[in-house]
Design an enzyme around this catalytic site. Structure first.
Site, PDB file in Angstrom:
ATOM      1  N   ARG A 138     -77.612  21.353   9.443  1.00 43.39           N
ATOM      2  CA  ARG A 138     -77.855  22.013  10.646  1.00 43.39           C
ATOM      3  C   ARG A 138     -76.771  22.848  11.207  1.00 43.39           C
ATOM      4  O   ARG A 138     -75.545  22.989  10.688  1.00 43.39           O
ATOM      5  CB  ARG A 138     -77.534  20.786  11.979  1.00 43.39           C
ATOM      6  CG  ARG A 138     -78.732  19.566  11.729  1.00 43.39           C
ATOM      7  CD  ARG A 138     -80.100  20.395  12.416  1.00 43.39           C
ATOM      8  NE  ARG A 138     -81.374  19.297  12.402  1.00 43.39           N
ATOM      9  CZ  ARG A 138     -82.106  19.159  11.313  1.00 43.39           C
ATOM     10  NH1 ARG A 138     -82.123  20.022  10.441  1.00 43.39           N
ATOM     11  NH2 ARG A 138     -83.082  18.198  11.683  1.00 43.39           N
ATOM     12  N   HIS A 160     -84.737  28.375   7.302  1.00 45.50           N
ATOM     13  CA  HIS A 160     -84.769  26.961   7.575  1.00 45.50           C
ATOM     14  C   HIS A 160     -85.940  26.502   6.592  1.00 45.50           C
ATOM     15  O   HIS A 160     -86.948  25.848   7.298  1.00 45.50           O
ATOM     16  CB  HIS A 160     -85.273  26.227   9.157  1.00 45.50           C
ATOM     17  CG  HIS A 160     -84.852  24.984   9.243  1.00 45.50           C
ATOM     18  ND1 HIS A 160     -84.237  24.391  10.293  1.00 45.50           N
ATOM     19  CD2 HIS A 160     -84.890  23.766   8.480  1.00 45.50           C
ATOM     20  CE1 HIS A 160     -84.070  23.237  10.260  1.00 45.50           C
ATOM     21  NE2 HIS A 160     -84.545  22.645   9.218  1.00 45.50           N
TER      22      HIS A 160
HETATM   23  C1  OXD Z   1     -85.618  18.100   8.973  1.00 47.30           C
HETATM   24  C2  OXD Z   1     -85.747  19.457   8.818  1.00 47.30           C
HETATM   25  O1  OXD Z   1     -84.905  17.232   9.358  1.00 47.30           O
HETATM   26  O2  OXD Z   1     -86.677  20.116   8.268  1.00 47.30           O
HETATM   27  O3  OXD Z   1     -86.721  17.399   8.112  1.00 47.30           O
HETATM   28  O4  OXD Z   1     -84.603  20.177   9.307  1.00 47.30           O
END
Ligand code: OXD
Length: 309
Positions: free
Chosen positions: A224, A272
Site C-alpha cells: 500500500r 497497481h
Molecule cells: C489487494 C489488492 O488487496 O489488489 O488484493 O491490492
C-alpha cells in the site's frame, strides 16, 4: 440465501456476480445497488460505498474481493462484530513472486543503467551485482509475503523476513516485532514491502527508517502506498541514500499526472498491477467458505479486527 456484490469496476462486479451464481445456484446473487441486493446474508466487496452496511443489517460475513481489507475497514461503518474475510492467495502469490523477482533481477542485471546507456548509444560493460552481495528483506511475511520470501530464497538470494509475530520459512531468516525492525532494515539492501496498511503501519517507512538501510539500497512497494512517507522517499532518492524505487501502489490511485513519482529518474511506476484479483479462483474460495459457514464449520482468512488485517 442472498449475496450482494459491490465493486467500483463494473466488469469486475458483473464477473463476480456470474461466478458466484454459477457456484452457488441456490443463492440469489445481485450487484449492489440493485433493489434485489438489499438485505443480503453475505457480501463480496471492494471499496464499498457509504451506507452499504446499513442496507445489510443481517449480514453473516463480508468478503474482501482482494487480499487487503484496509479499503473496507477504513470506512468505519463495518459493524464491529461482523466477520470480515480476506482472499488468501487465489492466484495472487504467483503474480507477486513474478513482479518482485523481476524488480530484484533488474537490480542484479543493472537494467536501469544499461537502459540509460542505450539512450546515449553507449557501449560499456558494467560490473555485475552478485546475488550474494544483496540481502533482500521482505517486510510482511503473511500469506503472500511468505511465498515471495520463499521464492526469492529459492532463486539464490539471501532473504530476511520481518513480521509482527514469529514465523518460520525455509531458507529465510525471520525476524519479528518492533525491537528487531531496525536490525532487519540495517541488513536489507532490497526492501520489499508486503505488509498490510493499518494504523500502526501508516508511514512506517519514514525518513528515520529509510536512513537505517545500508548502501546501496532499493525499495519495492507492492503493498500500500501509505506505508511509505512519499516526501521522505523522494528526499532519500535525491540524496543518493537510496538507489531506486519500484512502486506499484500509491497513497492516491490513480497516481495524479502531476505527481513527482511519474518523472523521477530513479522511480519505476506501475499502476497497481503486481497481483490482480483473479475472479474465477477467488469465487471458488469465497463459495467454499460460504458453504462452510452455512454448515457451521470454521474458515481461514478471517481478519482480526483489533490488528486490522
Ligand atoms: C489487494 C489488492 O488487496 O489488489 O488484493 O491490492
Amino acid at each position: 440465501m442472498k449475496i450482494a456484490v459491490t465493486h467500483p469496476d463494473e466488469t469486475a462486479r458483473r464477473h463476480w456476480v456470474r461466478a458466484l451464481a454459477a457456484r452457488l445456484p441456490e443463492a440469489r446473487v445481485a450487484d449492489w445497488p440493485a433493489p434485489e441486493a438489499h438485505g443480503a446474508d453475505f457480501a463480496v466487496v471492494w471499496k464499498p460505498p457509504a451506507g452499504f452496511f446499513a442496507a445489510h443489517p443481517a449480514l453473516r460475513a463480508v468478503f474482501s474481493a482482494g487480499a487487503g481489507v484496509d479499503h473496507l475497514l477504513r470506512h468505519g461503518d463495518v459493524p464491529a462484530t461482523l466477520p470480515v474475510v480476506r482472499l488468501e492467495d487465489a492466484g495472487m502469490a504467483r503474480q507477486m513472486i513474478d513482479y518482485c523477482l523481476h524488480a530484484v533481477l533488474r537490480i542484479v542485471l543493472r537494467a536501469d543503467a544499461y537502459e540509460a546507456q542505450q539512450r546515449d548509444a553507449c557501449w560499456r560493460e558494467l560490473a555485475p551485482v552478485a546475488r550474494t552481495d544483496l540481502t533482500v528483506g521482505v517486510l510482511g511475511i503473511g500469506a503472500l509475503g511468505g511465498q515471495v520470501a520463499r521464492a526469492l530464497a529459492a532463486a539464490g538470494f539471501r532473504v530476511l523476513g520481518h513480521a509482527r509475530s514469529p514465523h518460520r520459512i525455509d531458507g529465510v531468516e525471520c525476524l519479528h516485532g518492533d525491537a528487531q525492525l531496525p536490525s532487519f532494515l540495517a541488513r536489507t539492501h532490497v526492501l520489499i514491502l508486503m505488509a498490510p496498511l493499518t494504523d500502526d503501519t501508516r508511514h512506517l517507512i519514514d525518513a528515520r527508517r529509510l536512513a537505517l538501510l545500508p548502501r546501496p539500497a532499493w525499495l519495492v512497494n507492492v503493498a500500500r502506498g501509505a506505508l511509505v512517507d512519499a516526501q521522505a522517499l523522494l528526499a532519500a532518492l535525491d540524496a543518493g541514500a537510496l538507489e531506486g524505487a519500484t512502486l506499484d501502489v500509491f497513497d492516491t490511485e490513480p497516481l495524479p499526472p502531476e505527481h513527482p513519482f511519474w518523472r523521477h529518474p530513479r522511480i519505476r511506476v506501475t499502476p497497481h498491477v503486481a497481483a490482480a484479483t483473479l475472479v474465477e479462483p477467488s469465487a471458488d474460495q469465497v463459495a467454499d467458505k460460504i458453504r462452510r459457514l452455512l454448515r457451521g464449520e470454521p474458515i481461514t482468512g478471517a481478519v482480526g479486527r483489533d490488528r486490522g488485517y
